[in-house]
Design a protein around this motif. Structure first.
Motif, PDB file in Angstrom:
ATOM      1  N   GLU A  99       0.798  -1.208   0.035  1.00  0.00           N
ATOM      2  CA  GLU A  99       0.061  -0.085   0.020  1.00  0.00           C
ATOM      3  C   GLU A  99       0.897   1.230  -0.078  1.00  0.00           C
ATOM      4  OE1 GLU A  99      -2.881   0.018   3.201  1.00  0.00           O
ATOM      5  OE2 GLU A  99      -3.172   2.169   2.840  1.00  0.00           O
ATOM      6  N   ARG A 100       2.012   1.051   0.923  1.00  0.00           N
ATOM      7  CA  ARG A 100       2.834   2.483   0.850  1.00  0.00           C
ATOM      8  C   ARG A 100       3.427   2.557  -0.456  1.00  0.00           C
ATOM      9  NH1 ARG A 100       4.418   3.574   6.856  1.00  0.00           N
ATOM     10  NH2 ARG A 100       3.146   2.026   7.940  1.00  0.00           N
ATOM     11  N   MET A 103       1.439   4.689  -3.067  1.00  0.00           N
ATOM     12  CA  MET A 103       1.156   6.051  -2.960  1.00  0.00           C
ATOM     13  C   MET A 103       1.997   6.905  -3.782  1.00  0.00           C
ATOM     14  SD  MET A 103       0.867   5.662   1.408  1.00  0.00           S
ATOM     15  CE  MET A 103       0.096   7.098   1.940  1.00  0.00           C
ATOM     16  N   ASP A 104       1.353   8.234  -3.724  1.00  0.00           N
ATOM     17  CA  ASP A 104       1.801   9.196  -4.497  1.00  0.00           C
ATOM     18  C   ASP A 104       3.342   9.695  -4.365  1.00  0.00           C
ATOM     19  OD1 ASP A 104       1.895  11.797  -5.910  1.00  0.00           O
ATOM     20  OD2 ASP A 104       1.474  12.941  -4.037  1.00  0.00           O
ATOM     21  N   LYS A 105       3.847   9.638  -5.410  1.00  0.00           N
ATOM     22  CA  LYS A 105       5.323   9.990  -5.543  1.00  0.00           C
ATOM     23  C   LYS A 105       5.816  11.561  -5.847  1.00  0.00           C
ATOM     24  CE  LYS A 105       6.055   4.907  -6.404  1.00  0.00           C
ATOM     25  NZ  LYS A 105       4.508   4.745  -6.504  1.00  0.00           N
ATOM     26  N   PHE A 111       7.263  10.571   0.076  1.00  0.00           N
ATOM     27  CA  PHE A 111       7.176   9.020  -0.048  1.00  0.00           C
ATOM     28  C   PHE A 111       8.283   8.318   0.556  1.00  0.00           C
ATOM     29  CE2 PHE A 111       8.390   5.131  -2.834  1.00  0.00           C
ATOM     30  CZ  PHE A 111       7.064   4.863  -3.000  1.00  0.00           C
ATOM     31  N   THR A 114       7.334   7.830   4.304  1.00  0.00           N
ATOM     32  CA  THR A 114       6.115   6.893   4.564  1.00  0.00           C
ATOM     33  C   THR A 114       6.695   5.207   4.542  1.00  0.00           C
ATOM     34  OG1 THR A 114       4.676   8.281   3.293  1.00  0.00           O
ATOM     35  CG2 THR A 114       4.257   6.286   3.480  1.00  0.00           C
ATOM     36  N   ASP A 190       0.307  13.171   7.071  1.00  0.00           N
ATOM     37  CA  ASP A 190       1.284  12.485   6.201  1.00  0.00           C
ATOM     38  C   ASP A 190       2.146  12.032   7.315  1.00  0.00           C
ATOM     39  OD1 ASP A 190       0.497  13.313   3.844  1.00  0.00           O
ATOM     40  OD2 ASP A 190       1.328  15.443   3.827  1.00  0.00           O
TER      41      ASP A 190
END
Lengths: 449, 449
Positions: A99-100, A103-105, A111, A114, A190
């Motif tokens: 999932e991580r 995520m948006d990069k 990122f 995370t 975040d």
């Protein structure tokens, strides 16, 4: 309530985690437990955090990160099997990582944080799961739910003041709480991480928030030593010292933990105990706001090389109001920070780390000081060492300086600089770096043998 | 060429002036002579400069100043008679004083300076007249003609840079030149005086301007002593010491002359000799840019009481760039100047004269430091003394600190602070003021007996 933090080597494999849980269970006051990501199992092993960094870099580079993902999952799987846990927890961890990764990069720092935080986060889930499998009341605490709010500086976050009130509510929970170290959440939600070694910060924040009776920091050494073991064979352990003594000893050989991390517990006057996960019966080293001095005037000898001085002289300097301030202004302007500034009537020596002077052009600095302060002389002397004797008992004890200076004289060490302020717990000698080991040995023999 | 300056007691009466002239004539190199106003003839006597100040104040107040004028003229008359000079010179002096008294009083500072300068000016005329009466080639030098140009700060003038070129031309004159100390002229042509003790400044400026081989400062002591004679019976004289040593010894017991006055000769590297008009055969004390060290590592013990420290502590202070500069900024802002700033990792002690802290509100200062620097602790400790051992030889000599610290320990003196920078010629101990004499005696015995 005690807050206990366990470092990476304490979480490295199933055997180590069993030790951690035995330690936790051996004292009913150990209820808030902070865990790191699994560390090295052997000398050339790779820490899970480093695996995660490679994973994140691969993802950010647009390549396939399957090998890296598998390596991380394999570490947790090995631990879960060793702890006789079902594969379910491994699936949870694997899904979490995927999932991580999805995520948006667009913000690489975000990122990266995370991904890095996954090491501690999943460590905590695993330990909680293990305790529960043994029938113990234990739970994983999500830092987001608990209110660990941090500034949104990715990789270098600071705790926000309101976190302490949020986290104080953990006191009211029952059972054992497993809290992942190293990260928290920004107000936007975040994941943000502390600077490296940040699990110590998490522990310190939690101990301050719940007003813990003790903050235990479990690592892989038995105690802090009275001198650098690389110079003195088998130096004596320090059973107890004060925050002030710890700070003065920070120049070398005492960096079991970063002192910045202790600021929250220091502010609350909470004692800290440094203990060894692999030898929990050893008393460890206790850091307290104050201690009984008794005959124990000196607790340790610190030493560090790699210092230099900027010596500035000017006739009638001491009558020139603002001279020192203007000199320090130039240093600040050039981004230099200094250690001490011993002075005479017409001269001042700025002691600083030698490597800092490589950052600026030395000739440029000398020229600025000469031109702006109209001084008679500026010279830079490199290759210096600082050796300090540290102890709360020194202040009111006649003769400590004489003993130290005698020991150095007998060893043939010339003292270039000396510095001791009022109410101080340390006495600093500036010497040539080549004399450093000789000086530490002489002082150790004088005060500890 | 030598420049010789004679102080007030050397000009107090005819007998003293004869001694001065014998001294001048005994060395053909003594050609540029600076004289003060006649000083005290006996303990409760009044200096001519003080008589002139009363005279000026009377004039400025609008009253009759006849009694004051008569008192001044009487002093010169007594001297002139003692030197067998004609009454003509007394009339010249008397007329000069009356002319000054009749000048514009709209600027009281300017009027005061014109009157005060009359003491030295007429002293110089008298001495030149006496030498001429003995058939010697001698002349009074008018500072205006010679080009002694000063800033127009009445009572607190500084020499203007162009003066040195003007005054250098005195080298080309023949015979003995008698130059009045203490004053010069502004660019507008007004008389302006140096701060008190200013004849020493005149001598120093002249010596620098003519590049003298030696600046001799004749006063009423045989030499500078290695310790304060009020504490040590018959302390050893210092035959020779360096400018740097002199400056370090300035805290107490060594104030034969103000070091500010020596700046011009210091800049030119001209040696200074302090000698006794009443015992000119005594070698005196020579102050030089450098000296042979030999076994003479320590030249003197200085001590001063009336100091205090402001102790400031803050956890992680040493990581806070700009902390020291901001602290010194607050002190500067409050008009406080400090002596030394010994420091630990997380604390700094500001040593300053206790009386300075009476100028500002201590609570106000502590509050500013606390509020603006967000520190953990600020405390003021009063009743401190500074004791220093001074010597060029200390720097490269192993064991000096040990000897000093041992001597203090044996005397039961606790060392509260220590300070020694690199390339330094002094080692400072901060101790309780009550221990000050004990400390000076112990150190003197160690290094001089």
């Amino acid at each position: 309530m005690k807050v206990a933090k366990f470092g990476g080597t304490s979480l490295a494999n199933a055997e180590q985690i069993k030790k951690v849980c035995d330690i936790v269970l051996s004292d009913p006051d150990r209820r808030l437990i902070v865990v790191s990501a699994p560390g090295k199992r052997y000398k050339d092993d790779i820490k899970v955090t480093d695996l995660l960094i490679s994973l994140a870099e691969k993802c950010l580079g647009g390549g396939s990160a399957e090998a890296e993902l598998n390596a991380v999952v394999a570490r947790y799987e090995e631990i879960a099997q060793g702890l006789n846990l079902s594969n379910e927890i491994v699936k949870i961890i694997s899904d979490d990582l995927k999932e991580r990764m999805g995520m948006d990069k667009s913000n690489p720092g975000k990122f990266m944080d995370t991904l890095k935080a996954a090491g501690e986060d999943n460590s905590a889930k695993l330990v909680a799961e293990y305790l529960k499998s043994k029938g113990i009341e234990a739970e994983y605490i999500n830092p987001k739910d608990a209110g660990m709010l941090l500034s949104d500086e990715f990789g270098n976050a600071r705790v926000l003041p309101e976190s302490f009130d949020h986290l104080a509510r953990l006191k009211d929970r029952s059972g054992i709480m497993i809290f992942p170290g190293f990260f928290g959440y920004s107000k936007k939600g975040d994941v943000v991480t502390f600077p490296r070694g940040g699990s110590d910060i998490t522990g310190s924040i939690l101990a301050a928030a719940v007003k813990a009776d003790l903050y235990e920091n479990f690592t892989d050494v038995d105690s802090v030593f009275a001198a650098n073991p690389n110079i003195i064979d088998n130096p004596k352990p320090i059973p107890v010292f004060t925050y002030r003594e710890m700070r003065e000893l920070s120049y070398s050989g005492f960096s079991v933990l970063h002192e910045e991390t202790l600021e929250p517990v220091y502010r609350m006057g909470i004692p800290v105990c440094i203990k060894n996960t692999n030898n929990p019966k050893a008393p460890g080293t206790l850091i307290t706001p104050a201690r009984e001095v008794g005959d124990n005037h000196v607790v340790g000898i610190a030493s560090g090389t790699g210092f230099c001085t900027i010596y500035v002289s000017k006739y009638m300097m001491n009558r020139e109001i603002g001279f020192g301030r203007r000199l320090l202004n130039i240093l600040e302007d050039e981004g230099l920070s200094y250690e001490h500034t011993p002075s005479g009537i017409d001269n001042i020596s700025i002691i600083l780390e030698e490597k800092q002077l490589d950052k600026v052009n030395e000739e440029h600095l000398i020229k600025r000081i000469k031109d702006e302060l109209n001084v008679d002389d500026v010279t830079v002397e490199r290759g210096l060492a600082l050796v300090m004797i540290v102890g709360e008992g020194m202040l009111r004890t006649v003769g400590i300086c004489a003993r130290a200076a005698n020991a150095l004289a007998k060893a043939g060490v010339n003292i270039e600089m000396i510095n001791q302020g009022s109410s101080e717990v340390s006495l600093m000698f500036g010497i040539r770096a080549v004399d450093s080991e000789k000086a530490v040995k002489a002082l150790y023999n004088e005060f500890f043998n």
